[in-house]
Design a protein around this motif. Structure first.
Motif, PDB file in Angstrom:
ATOM      1  N   PHE A   5       0.868  -1.167   0.000  1.00 56.93           N
ATOM      2  CA  PHE A   5       0.000   0.000   0.000  1.00 56.93           C
ATOM      3  C   PHE A   5       0.909   1.222   0.000  1.00 56.93           C
ATOM      4  O   PHE A   5       1.759   1.354   0.881  1.00 56.93           O
ATOM      5  N   VAL A   6       0.732   2.092  -0.977  1.00 53.24           N
ATOM      6  CA  VAL A   6       1.555   3.291  -1.074  1.00 53.24           C
ATOM      7  C   VAL A   6       0.679   4.488  -0.742  1.00 53.24           C
ATOM      8  O   VAL A   6      -0.302   4.770  -1.442  1.00 53.24           O
ATOM      9  N   LEU A   7       1.011   5.167   0.351  1.00 53.77           N
ATOM     10  CA  LEU A   7       0.309   6.374   0.766  1.00 53.77           C
ATOM     11  C   LEU A   7       0.993   7.545   0.072  1.00 53.77           C
ATOM     12  O   LEU A   7       2.216   7.678   0.146  1.00 53.77           O
ATOM     13  N   ILE A   8       0.226   8.391  -0.587  1.00 51.72           N
ATOM     14  CA  ILE A   8       0.796   9.434  -1.437  1.00 51.72           C
ATOM     15  C   ILE A   8       0.266  10.802  -1.038  1.00 51.72           C
ATOM     16  O   ILE A   8      -0.952  11.009  -0.976  1.00 51.72           O
ATOM     17  N   ARG A   9       1.186  11.718  -0.770  1.00 50.13           N
ATOM     18  CA  ARG A   9       0.822  13.121  -0.544  1.00 50.13           C
ATOM     19  C   ARG A   9       1.112  13.855  -1.845  1.00 50.13           C
ATOM     20  O   ARG A   9       2.206  13.741  -2.402  1.00 50.13           O
ATOM     21  N   ALA A  10       0.125  14.621  -2.316  1.00 45.50           N
ATOM     22  CA  ALA A  10       0.245  15.276  -3.615  1.00 45.50           C
ATOM     23  C   ALA A  10      -0.138  16.746  -3.527  1.00 45.50           C
ATOM     24  O   ALA A  10      -0.820  17.172  -2.596  1.00 45.50           O
ATOM     25  N   GLN A  11       0.293  17.515  -4.513  1.00 43.22           N
ATOM     26  CA  GLN A  11      -0.156  18.895  -4.637  1.00 43.22           C
ATOM     27  C   GLN A  11      -1.645  18.866  -4.943  1.00 43.22           C
ATOM     28  O   GLN A  11      -2.106  18.078  -5.777  1.00 43.22           O
ATOM     29  N   GLY A  12      -2.386  19.736  -4.260  1.00 41.31           N
ATOM     30  CA  GLY A  12      -3.848  19.716  -4.352  1.00 41.31           C
ATOM     31  C   GLY A  12      -4.407  19.782  -5.753  1.00 41.31           C
ATOM     32  O   GLY A  12      -5.376  19.100  -6.082  1.00 41.31           O
ATOM     33  N   ASN A  13      -3.804  20.574  -6.602  1.00 38.49           N
ATOM     34  CA  ASN A  13      -4.328  20.730  -7.962  1.00 38.49           C
ATOM     35  C   ASN A  13      -3.949  19.570  -8.874  1.00 38.49           C
ATOM     36  O   ASN A  13      -4.356  19.532 -10.031  1.00 38.49           O
ATOM     37  N   ARG A  14      -3.185  18.609  -8.364  1.00 38.64           N
ATOM     38  CA  ARG A  14      -2.724  17.477  -9.183  1.00 38.64           C
ATOM     39  C   ARG A  14      -3.310  16.130  -8.738  1.00 38.64           C
ATOM     40  O   ARG A  14      -3.024  15.106  -9.345  1.00 38.64           O
ATOM     41  N   ILE A  15      -4.131  16.129  -7.692  1.00 42.57           N
ATOM     42  CA  ILE A  15      -4.594  14.857  -7.124  1.00 42.57           C
ATOM     43  C   ILE A  15      -5.327  13.992  -8.150  1.00 42.57           C
ATOM     44  O   ILE A  15      -5.009  12.823  -8.330  1.00 42.57           O
TER      45      ILE A  15
END
Length: 97
Positions: A5-15
């Motif tokens: 399971f890969v938890l990913i934090r992303a830039q809001g406009n790119r989710i």
């Protein structure tokens, strides 16, 4: 078969765009948009542990807009009937509201 399971934090406009792009990577079985400190969760199904580097480091982390990942390896899967029952409880409760 190895499950990660890969938890990913992303830039809001790119989710949304990242969710779709990650879902197209080899060995990615599912991608979910989630609440909490992470934005996306990718479920990986790997034949060998070496494939984790290909998917996470060279794949997900190389994408524009990915800020951070955290990877969890599954040790054991419990019977599907128990998982289905647990998810069904949440659905039934939300219908009662």
């Amino acid at each position: 078969m190895i499950t990660a399971f890969v938890l990913i934090r992303a830039q809001g406009n790119r989710i949304a765009a990242l969710g779709e792009a990650i879902a197209e990577l080899p060995r990615v079985a599912e991608v979910y948009s989630v609440t909490g400190p992470y934005d996306l969760v990718a479920v990986l199904r790997l034949k060998e542990l070496d494939e984790l580097d290909d998917v996470v480091t060279q794949g997900i982390l190389a994408m524009v807009g990915v800020e951070r990942t955290e990877t969890l390896l599954a040790f054991r899967a419990y019977p599907k009937r128990l998982l289905d029952a647990g998810f069904a409880l949440g659905i039934e409760n939300s219908r009662d509201s």
